[in-house]
Design an enzyme around this catalytic site. Structure first.
Site, mmCIF file in Angstrom:
data_model
loop_
_atom_site.group_PDB
_atom_site.id
_atom_site.type_symbol
_atom_site.label_atom_id
_atom_site.label_comp_id
_atom_site.label_asym_id
_atom_site.label_seq_id
_atom_site.Cartn_x
_atom_site.Cartn_y
_atom_site.Cartn_z
ATOM 1 N N LYS A 1 0.839 -1.210 0.000
ATOM 2 C CA LYS A 1 0.000 0.000 0.000
ATOM 3 C C LYS A 1 0.876 1.263 0.000
ATOM 4 O O LYS A 1 0.560 2.259 -0.659
ATOM 5 C CB LYS A 1 -0.915 0.000 1.233
ATOM 6 N N GLU B 1 1.134 6.811 -6.600
ATOM 7 C CA GLU B 1 0.043 7.791 -6.666
ATOM 8 C C GLU B 1 0.596 9.217 -6.588
ATOM 9 O O GLU B 1 0.215 10.080 -7.383
ATOM 10 C CB GLU B 1 -0.906 7.496 -5.493
#
Lengths: 328, 328, 328, 328
Positions: free
Chosen positions: A189, A196
């Protein structure tokens, strides 16, 4: 299945709702009684403290903690661990630092407890679209709780299948994955968020260039543009190489206000971006783009840096260059 | 020797002064008559226009133009070229873009004129310390004008000789160098300035870190520093690996005011930094540090970028994150 | 004064020699008896183990440890701490991580011992030029041992004094400085090395550009250079803005071999560069240049990265672009 | 409508095919007669030279040139301009530098001809998915040829509409856009590709980190991962923030071979990435990520840089550090 959920903020509450839609039963708790009362109206069992939660769950229990990373998550885990029985499972679905997961996995294992760390992506849209789940911890525990992950994940949906995947792990195509031992879920993550940051910064620089290229003066004479960035974002959504969810969101924001006048320009950062750089250092991986994306955010939160004043002072020193002085 | 000098700003006037100290004779001109009159009191021949300058110089003439890069330098070169005779030499000592030098060299050569492009470093201290001269153009012209360069350059001075230089070009040790054909002088000066940007930024970031590490709160608990950056700059001047003129200048500025309170943080950039990046692109040379140093200056001159607002808009879109909104 | 020195590698041995030249007395120890025997011939007291060292020193003792950062330094400090008496001082002159110093300072203080962490710069030239000393720990201990620091530091030397320093701390001008509490010395040294990385990379990119601009083909037609980088490094040593010790060293290396043919291009990095980036993250300081300089070194040690293969795979995916495939 | 198409490589031929599917008629030409003959079998009119093409088209003519940027495009445009009549239109659908479009627009306008520059994205998949079209030139010409663009663009498709677009330009939602005057089309395409570089590099660094974090040794002890990057790419395709076409392509490549063993790591770059950096410089826009993405590709094509050798030489100079020497 039965699942305890501690922490009923937006994410925690939506996870409960999505599980209920799929027929699972949740026992829920939050320091603030209101969100639990609301969920109780939809069928959740709302309890008044952690002890009651443990009592209400049948062994082997599974409790999902969805709290801000840090102190509160640590103490809640410790409190629950003290009340639970061997074979029970604790899950941290928040944004923990992955090395904390490695430590916790070891500590809980010593007590006969299982531990899963789950990175979830999907944000405010997860309730309807489902959550992408990156899961660390022992495989048998993952297997046992798989119905929960199936319910939370988006599923195959209408997304075109990836070629060459014959014989591969089918869960990834459903949107959940056992990534490895404790820490693996939050590590993946973390890298997801690092990417991102980089993608966001790539779009941000591109749109900044389009805007600056539309300036009325100060540019080489070939520049005579007046770009409509909202339309450009929209056209790229169809058939271009940069099609992505982040572009969709950008197109929506620009359609609402091409100037983005509501934003000051201060950009926050969260732990994941910083930990990604730390991982780059520890693994000797050059990660220019992921790091620059973080530094841009640091810079966005300052009026001016001391670094810039040092530059001006040097320029005055060697060249007598006079920078604009501070007013007043 | 006799030299014409056009453009009597600080740099041009100091070049005349340094040449006079060495016994050379300058014919000088500036649109503003005052600096020429002042130099005339020190022995320069001050003239009223370019035509008079050409008339006052004996063939083969040499005229050094020291004007801002761009339009004014181009027209002055063209005007002089039209008045001068085959065998004469034009020198641009300003900060021209090196490709302009390549073009000019060809154009003037076609007229039988010689052309030298000279990058000069030394800034406000050059009158006393001498100027580092990076020279492009044909070698024979360089050779003929060498006494001028010897007078302007710092000379060997007290600087420790570099090992392994036996049999090498002695002029570099005097502080002037024939770098190659037309354009080579300004190309080398451009790279010099690119490096200068990078070194400045390295110091700037380092001192920024020391300041930020002295913050009273918001830092991990091990931080409890209150660094005196003026003292740190000074101590590094002795025996450390970062000893440099730029450090000397930084130490001086910080000794005067450790806060650098007079500076707003806006940092200008000049053509050389930008052309360095262009050269990096044209030669496919990764030049992260030189480029970042330029981008930092771009960023320093903005309150906020559109890029940053794009980031905030995306964060609001996927995570519902609320950045500080613009006031009012 | 009397000083114990543990660790007689090049740095440790030279520190002893420089102290002896100044009339101080050293008791020395190294696991390898040879360097101690050599120093004994110059007047040092060479001992066979740490216990003997403690016995040979008069209270209040001061012992300088000059060992590789990590395990060996930690155990040596612990062993000595167990043998020493309240009021004694332990010094780590190696390249420790500054947070280890913070911890050690607290641990030793609890035992009534003093602790100084000293960052030293000067490398192989320190014996003759002196060492730049950045010192952390309690001020009274620093004051008591000041004669040691005076002897090791370069002193004022022939370096031009910095303006505006009237009334400031005189030790910085001698080349040693009390920077703050435990950890401050190595923190400042860490930032020094971070800056060093950035300056080095600035020069490296500049010279790379000069070399690539001298390529025989593949460049825009204005490029027709054949730069002599050894001469350019030399000419910059006089009067230019980039004059620095690092430039001196570069000029020397290029004078010996302009191709630098002995080097493979693999560049190591040490802890300081990495810790600098960590401090940038912890203090939210944008530090593009210091970080890029580290990443360049990471990249230099790889033939190719997986990142690059990912890029090629994407290009093949959307554009059918065929990158050069792996042979064989 | 009738359209002439010059240049029948993969892109040109597919454009013809997609237009024919939509009922338009193309007159086609390529130096190599074969692709034209193949298209003729599908109904295109294949001609033997540019003169014949002009003769076969009814006024006002429109000819789309789909050739490599540079010399061949320039001469073809010039040849056609000489044969065409006022009111006719020339289109460059290749990857031209946008300043060339500005110039051409002016030159052709002076002859009474119209000019459109069209950036096309979609690559090898465009025939079926449609091409995203970014169009520059005069609006009336764009309007007249709109049926062509409608046929080539992807159309609305199944993509979720963007909120807040009521009353906005409907063409963007179809996948084609009039971006501004001549040059605007290729400028927007250039920025698109710049963003594409940045997004690609973000993914590349992220997957590189996952691989390096799976190394068997040399890492801090918490690392004990063995990540399956193919599965991770797949799971991110569902519900995560980084969902994008580039991720889809990466997932496909990794599913086929998680090692990407067919790729050497050499990554090419095209003009757009370089021109994007040039635009960043000209508009004073900090563009760290877009620039780093380009530099990574430069670096990927070298075994070692001279920059790295300079670093090693300095390290040897000040610290006596011995880097791995070149073999042999």
């Amino acid at each position: 299945m039965q699942l305890g959920v501690v922490g009923l903020g937006r994410m925690g509450a939506n996870i409960v709702r999505r599980l209920h839609r799929a027929g699972h039963n949740c026992v829920v708790y939050d320091r603030d009684p209101k969100p639990g009362e609301a969920l109780a109206r939809d069928g959740a069992v709302n309890v008044g403290d952690l002890k009651e939660m443990v009592a209400k769950l049948e062994a082997p229990r599974a409790i999902w903690i969805m709290l801000p990373a840090g102190e509160i998550t640590e103490t809640t885990l410790a409190d629950l661990a003290a009340m639970m029985s061997p074979g029970d499972t604790l899950i941290d679905g928040g944004n923990a630092f992955w090395k904390d997961d490695v430590r916790r996995g070891r500590e809980l294992e010593a007590k006969g407890l299982h531990y899963l760390d789950i990175g979830t992506s999907g944000g405010v849209h997860g309730l309807d679209r489902g959550y992408c789940l990156m899961i660390g911890g022992d495989k048998a525990t993952f297997d046992r709780l798989e119905p929960i992950f199936q319910a939370l994940a988006p599923g195959k949906g209408g997304i075109e299948p990836t070629k060459h995947r014959e014989g591969r792990n089918p869960t990834a195509e459903q949107g959940y994955l056992h990534c490895g031992p404790a820490g693996a879920g939050h590590f993946v993550k973390m890298i997801h968020n690092g990417i991102e940051y980089g993608m966001m910064q790539a779009f941000a620089e591109g749109f900044d260039l389009l805007r600056n290229a539309s300036a009325k003066d100060g540019l080489p004479e070939e520049y005579g543009f007046d770009f409509d960035v909202a339309e450009i974002a929209e056209v790229w959504r169809r058939g271009s190489v940069v099609t992505s969810w982040l572009l969709d969101l950008t197109a929506e924001a620009l359609a609402a206000d091409e100037e983005l006048g509501a934003y000051s320009g201060h950009v926050s950062d969260s732990g994941e971006g910083r930990w990604t750089v730390q991982a780059a250092i520890e693994t000797a991986t050059p990660a220019e783009v992921l790091t620059s994306s973080l530094y841009t955010r640091f810079r966005s939160r300052k009026d001016h840096t001391f670094a810039e004043k040092i530059l001006s002072a040097m320029r005055a020193g060697f060249g007598g260059h006079v920078e604009p002085k501070k007013q007043g």
